[in-house]
Design an enzyme around this catalytic site. Structure first.
Site, PDB file in Angstrom:
ATOM      1  N   TYR A  99      29.409  11.278  -7.208  1.00 26.07           N
ATOM      2  CA  TYR A  99      31.001  11.021  -7.567  1.00 26.07           C
ATOM      3  C   TYR A  99      31.776  10.411  -6.356  1.00 26.07           C
ATOM      4  O   TYR A  99      31.181  10.401  -5.302  1.00 26.07           O
ATOM      5  CB  TYR A  99      31.784  12.396  -7.827  1.00 26.07           C
ATOM      6  CG  TYR A  99      31.581  13.584  -7.389  1.00 26.07           C
ATOM      7  CD1 TYR A  99      31.030  13.469  -6.042  1.00 26.07           C
ATOM      8  CD2 TYR A  99      32.023  14.772  -7.993  1.00 26.07           C
ATOM      9  CE1 TYR A  99      31.055  14.981  -5.319  1.00 26.07           C
ATOM     10  CE2 TYR A  99      32.133  15.928  -7.376  1.00 26.07           C
ATOM     11  CZ  TYR A  99      31.624  15.872  -5.819  1.00 26.07           C
ATOM     12  OH  TYR A  99      31.800  17.246  -5.364  1.00 26.07           O
ATOM     13  N   GLU A 100      32.947  10.084  -6.595  1.00 23.50           N
ATOM     14  CA  GLU A 100      33.640   9.160  -5.721  1.00 23.50           C
ATOM     15  C   GLU A 100      32.767   8.097  -5.094  1.00 23.50           C
ATOM     16  O   GLU A 100      32.881   7.529  -4.052  1.00 23.50           O
ATOM     17  CB  GLU A 100      34.048  10.182  -4.405  1.00 23.50           C
ATOM     18  CG  GLU A 100      34.791  11.536  -4.639  1.00 23.50           C
ATOM     19  CD  GLU A 100      36.360  10.589  -4.930  1.00 23.50           C
ATOM     20  OE1 GLU A 100      36.545   9.849  -4.459  1.00 23.50           O
ATOM     21  OE2 GLU A 100      37.085  11.719  -5.471  1.00 23.50           O
TER      22      GLU A 100
END
Lengths: 606, 606
Positions: free
Chosen positions: B440-441
């Site tokens: 994620y990110e």
């Protein structure tokens, strides 16, 4: 999880074209002749069973898991039916003697079979896998009556087996085993004690389970020299194999694990269970270790099969999913974005998985052809010689390819981005399932000790030397071949890394003269170096075979061989150099691992 | 999971003694003066809260997970009470302006706070973490009315926030966003569309949730240039923040994930929800990215905190558990076996986790002191300059330390052997939880592209040059110091790897002239090389500070500094050399990644 196709082409390429398995079979005293047609037909059939029956159960069985009810373990929905098909197909006894109902085919074909079913559904494959361990042990150490009684049932598959080693206070350190075996007047023993981490320890797939148990007869010497091996059935039986009353092998619990939820891992309490000595008194540990090499090779399959499964699934996703444009510009301008396949870093993740699966498969089959001799040897000496050869490859296969299988599973998840973390897509299950592989059957640390300490130094460099010789012979073969220039791309680095393999070993031995911890401080990095170098050896062999076949008309289409060469390119350029880091670590000071005082490890957290 | 102690000593060492944070704070226009005493008191208090309240919830909340009932998400038992303590303690607004009810302390202290709570219980920390993202975005792009209304509630913690970017068909490729925002007569918008992977998307911790949503106003340009940012509250409110009727932000489902089960990851359906434009029309993506660097730094904390937690727990086990004897002979002869601590390879696994946590912490705090300026800048130019500096470190921190955090968690499991795979011991949870961090990110692949493509090449080597300069200045400082001989052990390799860092970059650029894929084919290996080199830089800084302190009386006991030097020894000898493999991979042919035809990837499986 969405897709699994048996990689039959690559299996046959390695088996027939790289390792010339057929010549190897010609030398075996087989009960029946094997032909390529027969092997291909068997593997195709096995592939169908794995793809159509086992693979569809893989994801649901992870969710459902096993359950313990009233002392009985129940496997996930569909396992019982799938296992019945396994028995009906005669798969359990594929490579076991006809005398006990098997098909008498070479062990190596059993390993291919195990690879296929393990790739499709590792949890399911654990049940017949553990039976194999019990079968091999009884076959080698049992008396005729034991063989007659147990082996026929196990070969049929109507009974299953387990291996009961570990106890709560000891994992691989079997000298600490406390389970007690007291002799009865009738020559049998009464076993009392707790075993943990027993794979397939209980289940509903068979009418009986044959536990092979390490235990201590009171009064025996301390440590590993006082441990014996016993057969302890779940249900007592008469000599006609009629199943009788419960033998007090109680399931304490099913372990809650990170993965392989379809496989029951049990705490077993032997509460006065009747057992029978297997082999000699106090020789239990060495008897248990007789087939340790094949058991560990069995575990290596998990790493290799996982790399294959993760690869197939992440490849399918990468071909379909669209996201952004590569730095080099758009490839499919009419689309909202390019597929993941167009992104170099995604190709890196895919090629890594592919290379791990293919290097591992080549090394696995090579080892399996050596192992073929084990079932038909006439003497302990012959057995030991083959086992010795096999023993050198085993820790590399198990240690290196489970570590890399775990990496491949993570790479597979990574291709999926955030979707890799979601259960629905199945990639995180692959990563959870394979994580056990570097822990059981001896951790990577234990494999590393085994390779350097036992299989190289204690073995007086004999098998190490033999492997070196094989590398040199391959090099000579390349030099004599018409492909010597084309092959330089692989043969050059192979020889350089090979030379360095010898140098780091000398470095370790020289250091060990001054510092007794020098060997222990290098085992892991030496194992990993060996793994990369061995993989380079097998990729070089595969590349040479590919060049021959491209020129002389192989059984497969040219693109197959070209892809093989490109995979080798990837391996040599982008994976093999990691070995440099391991070599440098070995050259590092022993003190950088050993100097810190135990109390100083957590100074900063006080 | 058994143990977590806030590593206060190491935190303070890095903060005060290595990075001289106090001088840095002197230069900030702070609302209140900060002193070491104040900081230490805050972190100690935060540590107690994390150890006593959050850590005990970590393992149970993994088992329980979140549940969706009648459209409302409920967090695991204990989260609501723990969150109330969070609000009561004023923790949410620690580093936010007093104007909105915050404590006005530097952002860097907020990062230390996030490290402490994230290490104790990452799933819990996600809720206030996402609020921070919303707060920062509103603070920078909101108008005064929006700030007054939302920021005070968010700073208080009685409302929470989310960031709604991803949609089913697009992950990081935000140009593909389809959620529609239609303008109403009153100037508000009506939002319709589905967002997925929304962390903290719904929960029962606060009376309202403020969603920051990327959406497309009909008629806007295609791609990222047609996307705007909106504030969409879960419940509509009046200007006095009185919570009114439901705003049709419907929870489609909670994702079933591999880990962080205590954190709700939602599918959110905006079914005609009322939203308010945040910032300018069609400038949504760049507005969303304003705090992308700090958000990604927040994710890096997961890797670093995980290494710490895995280390502490595997260390405790290694000190207690007894198994076998090392190759160098028994260490505790009167015991049945030696502790795991006596085995070199276990020390390797422990020191690796320790080194990852400590290198990561040093780099994290360095970045956080740079980030401090962001909240108090007067102009966009000033913001951009700081953000630019930070932007260079961010992809290394996020990309490298999440990859190494995942490795550390696996190492922690490995120390436990088979027990590492069993849920009871908590190690497998650590590994499952951290696995999201490289996804994620922005995945590691995206961080790698960001570093080389955007932060180095597009940035015209400005920040790359600045980091090079810092390395050279450190070297000069060492040469001028009385420790130049002792420090050669680190400074020598640092300079060699630094030189090679420049060489591989030139190699990539030269190759890129001939082959447009050369950059994309090197990004990952360049990122990893950069991570090892940066870690060498921070370990060198820490070693130098340790020598000073050992000679001149530091605040901590001498053993602390000696252990730091020994950890640096380990890093330089046994981890840094991995960078050689990455450099070699960069030097490999572009074709070894790019040549294979897409159709040839699965030739062997047909």
């Amino acid at each position: 999880m969405k897709t699994f196709k048996t990689p039959l082409k690559d299996m046959h390429f390695v088996h027939y074209e790289v390792l010339d398995a057929m010549s190897s079979y010609d030398k075996l005293p087989l009960e029946e002749e094997v032909s390529k047609d027969l092997i291909s037909a068997i593997m195709e059939e096995c592939g169908k069973y794995a793809e159509n029956v086992l693979f569809p159960l893989n994801q649901p069985s992870d969710k459902e898991g096993c359950r313990l009810e009233d002392g009985q373990v129940y496997t996930p929905k569909g396992y019982k039916e799938a296992y019945q098909q396994w028995v009906d197909g005669g798969w359990q006894g594929l490579s076991h003697p006809a005398q006990y109902g098997g098909q008498g085919l070479p062990l190596s074909l059993g390993i291919m079979k195990a690879e296929i079913i393990g790739t499709a559904n590792w949890s399911f494959g654990m049940y017949p896998g553990l039976s194999l361990g019990a079968m091999n042990t009884i076959y080698t150490h049992g008396d005729d009556a034991q063989k007659d009684l147990y082996l026929s049932k196990l070969t049929e598959g109507t009974w299953a087996g387990t291996m009961c080693l570990t106890e709560p206070h000891c994992g691989s350190d079997l000298g600490q085993v406390k389970t007690k075996a007291e002799k009865n007047d009738d020559g049998s023993y009464t076993l009392t004690g707790t075993k943990i981490f027993i794979s397939s320890g209980d289940h509903d797939l068979t009418e009986n389970i044959v536990h092979i148990v390490l235990a201590r007869i009171p009064g025996s010497p301390e440590g590993t020299k006082g441990i014996s091996l016993f057969i302890v059935p779940k249900f007592n039986t008469d000599e006609n194999a009629t199943v009788g009353e419960f033998n007090n092998v109680n399931v304490g619990s099913i372990e809650e694990k990170m993965g392989i939820h379809g496989s029951s891992t049990c705490v077993l309490n032997f509460d006065g269970s009747k057992g029978f000595l297997l082999g000699e008194v106090n020789k239990g540990v060495s008897a248990m270790f007789t087939f340790m090499n094949t058991a560990r090779i069995g575990t290596a399959i998990q790493g290799i099969g996982t790399a294959e499964l993760a690869f197939q699934n992440s490849l399918a996703y990468a071909k379909e999913r669209r996201s952004m444009r590569p730095l080099s510009g758009p490839k499919e301008k009419d689309q909202v974005a390019d597929t993941l396949m167009k992104h170099p870093d995604v190709r890196r993740l895919l090629l890594k998985q592919k290379a791990i699966a293919e290097a591992g498969r080549a090394m696995l089959y090579d080892a399996s052809l050596i192992a073929d001799g084990l079932m038909s040897v006439e003497s302990q000496e012959d057995f030991d010689e083959i086992d010795d050869k096999l023993g050198f490859l085993t820790p590399i296969l198990k240690g290196f390819f489970t570590e890399l299988g775990i990496e491949a599973a993570n790479d597979g998840m990574q291709v999926f981005g955030g979707h890799g973390y979601i259960q629905e897509w199945g990639m995180e299950q692959i990563a959870r399932d394979v994580r056990i592989s570097s822990l059981y059957e001896g951790t990577t640390g234990i494999q590393a000790l085994d390779l350097l300490g036992r299989k190289i130094i204690l073995n007086k460099f004999k098998q190490y030397g033999a492997f070196n010789k094989r590398i040199l012979e391959l090099y000579k073969e390349i030099m004599r071949s018409p492909y010597r220039w084309k092959m330089m791309r692989y043969a050059g680095p192979l020889m350089a890394y090979h030379l360095r393999w010898q140098k780091v070993l000398v470095t370790i031995l020289l250091k060990a003269r001054k510092d007794r911890d020098a060997v222990g401080a290098s085992t892991y990095d030496f194992l990993m170096y060996s793994g990369y170098m061995a993989s380079a050896f097998y990729f070089t062999k595969m590349a040479l075979a590919s060049h021959y076949r491209l020129d002389n008309g192989g059984d497969l289409e040219p693109e197959f061989y070209e892809a093989k060469l490109e995979t080798a390119d990837f391996f040599f350029d982008r994976m093999l150099p990691r070995a440099k880091g391991h070599a440098s670590a070995i050259n590092g000071k022993v003190g950088s691992l050993m100097s810190m005082d135990e109390d100083d490890f957590d100074r900063q957290h006080a």
